[in-house]
Design a protein around this motif. Structure first.
Motif, PDB file in Angstrom:
ATOM      1  N   LYS A   1       1.390  -1.238   0.335  1.00  0.00           N
ATOM      2  CA  LYS A   1       0.031  -0.472   0.246  1.00  0.00           C
ATOM      3  C   LYS A   1       1.250   1.335   0.003  1.00  0.00           C
ATOM      4  CE  LYS A   1      -2.281  -0.837   4.151  1.00  0.00           C
ATOM      5  NZ  LYS A   1      -1.045  -2.606   3.813  1.00  0.00           N
ATOM      6  N   THR A   2       1.927   1.285   1.213  1.00  0.00           N
ATOM      7  CA  THR A   2       2.599   2.674   1.323  1.00  0.00           C
ATOM      8  C   THR A   2       3.883   2.812  -0.528  1.00  0.00           C
ATOM      9  OG1 THR A   2       2.354   2.146   3.504  1.00  0.00           O
ATOM     10  CG2 THR A   2       3.755   3.987   3.019  1.00  0.00           C
TER      11      THR A   2
ATOM     12  N   ASP B   1      -3.106   6.806   2.635  1.00  0.00           N
ATOM     13  CA  ASP B   1      -3.246   4.991   3.097  1.00  0.00           C
ATOM     14  C   ASP B   1      -2.967   5.185   4.553  1.00  0.00           C
ATOM     15  OD1 ASP B   1      -0.847   3.254   3.047  1.00  0.00           O
ATOM     16  OD2 ASP B   1       1.193   4.669   3.227  1.00  0.00           O
TER      17      ASP B   1
ATOM     18  N   ASN C   1       5.174   5.827   8.285  1.00  0.00           N
ATOM     19  CA  ASN C   1       5.504   5.004   7.212  1.00  0.00           C
ATOM     20  C   ASN C   1       5.931   5.394   6.311  1.00  0.00           C
ATOM     21  OD1 ASN C   1       5.244   1.164   6.762  1.00  0.00           O
ATOM     22  ND2 ASN C   1       5.937   2.604   8.168  1.00  0.00           N
TER      23      ASN C   1
END
Ligand SMILES: Nc1ncnc2c1ncn2[C@@H]1O[C@H](COP(=O)(O)OP(=O)(O)OP(=O)(O)O)[C@@H](O)[C@H]1O
Ligand SMILES: [Mg+2]
Length: 290
Positions: free
Chosen positions: A36-37, A139, A65
């Motif tokens: 995802k990030t 996110d 993150n």
């Protein structure tokens, strides 16, 4: 100029700035660690290169993150906004390629348990970025906590990231199921990440789509596939976005394609184009003022 006209002008100027056209897109997965990030960061830069103004909100509130993956060290973060009443402008930082970032905190557990008042405050501060943002990419944390769910439900679009592992596909299905309980119409599109071939990506997407259709009676769409590419890890290690560190790599080209597809899908309208929709909105507002 009479008062009504002045009011109309002010309102139309405000609409031009904000125009109600900022799209909020939440990127989520169910299972953690599926990419995802990385998707958020690289898609953000790819979209910004296409002349859209992008802000990233690191909504993994207690385990920041985004800043780490980009080698940034923000002075303030979301805790200052929630606990110290900082306005959002004060915690916002600039990232590569001109993107903007709202940083999360690291190791502050309390921030993951927002009360309804704090949650409301966060969402209302977030809406302020519309003044300088075309797309807000959110996110989310892994899992499907109430907080993640509120981000998903308050976005116009959900991008669901999965890879080809069965656990990741099952968890992606679980996200669609929970979201659909509240909103059957919410657009959900899928990115299949870390695929070894297009065939693999198609198989995963079709599996997910068929299950969602059969058991939830709703549609999901395909945004695209991202290849497994070892340069991702290289970029992570050097705390750089892969589209900046390895612009010629296969995955960077895939991100550029994804950004184009996403903009087409959103049937993009830029705030200053004076399109029918925004004129209609402006006119209906003016009507209400009379
Ligand atoms: N397309 C890819 N090719 C190769 N490796 C990848 C790819 N996408 C992600 N990875 C690897 O997976 C790791 C996890 O990615 P990332 O941190 O983006 O996942 P996440 O879903 O945000 O995790 P979390 O749920 O913990 O927030 C990355 O550090 C990278 O090493
Ligand atoms: Mg993450």
């Amino acid at each position: 100029m009479d008062q009504a006209e002045t009011l109309r002008k002010l309102k139309s100027e405000r609409l031009k700035k904000n125009n109600g056209l900022m799209k909020k897109i939440a990127i989520t997965s169910g299972k953690g660690g599926v990419g995802k990030t990385n998707v958020v960061i690289n898609l953000a830069i790819a979209l910004q290169r296409r002349k859209k103004r992008i802000t990233i909100f690191d909504a993994d509130l207690g385990l920041a993150n985004i800043d780490i993956l980009l080698g940034l060290a923000p002075k303030y973060n979301i805790v200052n906004l929630i606990s110290d009443d900082f306005p959002i402008e004060k915690i916002l930082i600039e990232g590569p390629g001109g993107i903007k970032i709202i940083p999360a905190s690291s190791g502050i557990q309390e921030i993951t348990n927002l009360d309804p008042y704090q949650e409301e405050k966060l969402l209302s501060e977030l809406s302020k970025v519309a003044e300088f943002t075309d797309i807000l990419l959110i996110d989310t944390a892994a899992g499907i906590s109430n907080l993640v769910l509120s981000f998903l439900l308050s976005s116009e679009e959900i991008i669901l990231v999965t890879n080809s592992e069965p656990t990741s596909i099952v968890d992606a299905y679980a996200v669609v199921k929970v979201v659909s309980k509240y909103d059957l119409e919410k657009p959900i599109s899928v990115i299949v990440n870390s695929v070894r071939s297009e065939e693999e990506g198609k198989t995963v997407f079709n599996q997910l789509r068929t299950t969602v259709d059969r058991f939830l009676g709703r549609e999901i769409s395909l945004l695209g596939f991202l290849p497994y590419d070892k340069v991702v890890l290289e970029a992570v290690k050097t705390q750089k976005a892969v589209v900046e560190a390895f612009p010629e790599s296969e995955i960077s080209r895939a991100f550029s394609n994804l950004s184009r597809i996403l903009l087409n899908k959103l049937s993009w309208v830029t705030p200053d184009e004076g399109n029918n929709e925004s004129w209609k909105k402006m006119l209906s507002l003016s009507e209400n003022e009379k």
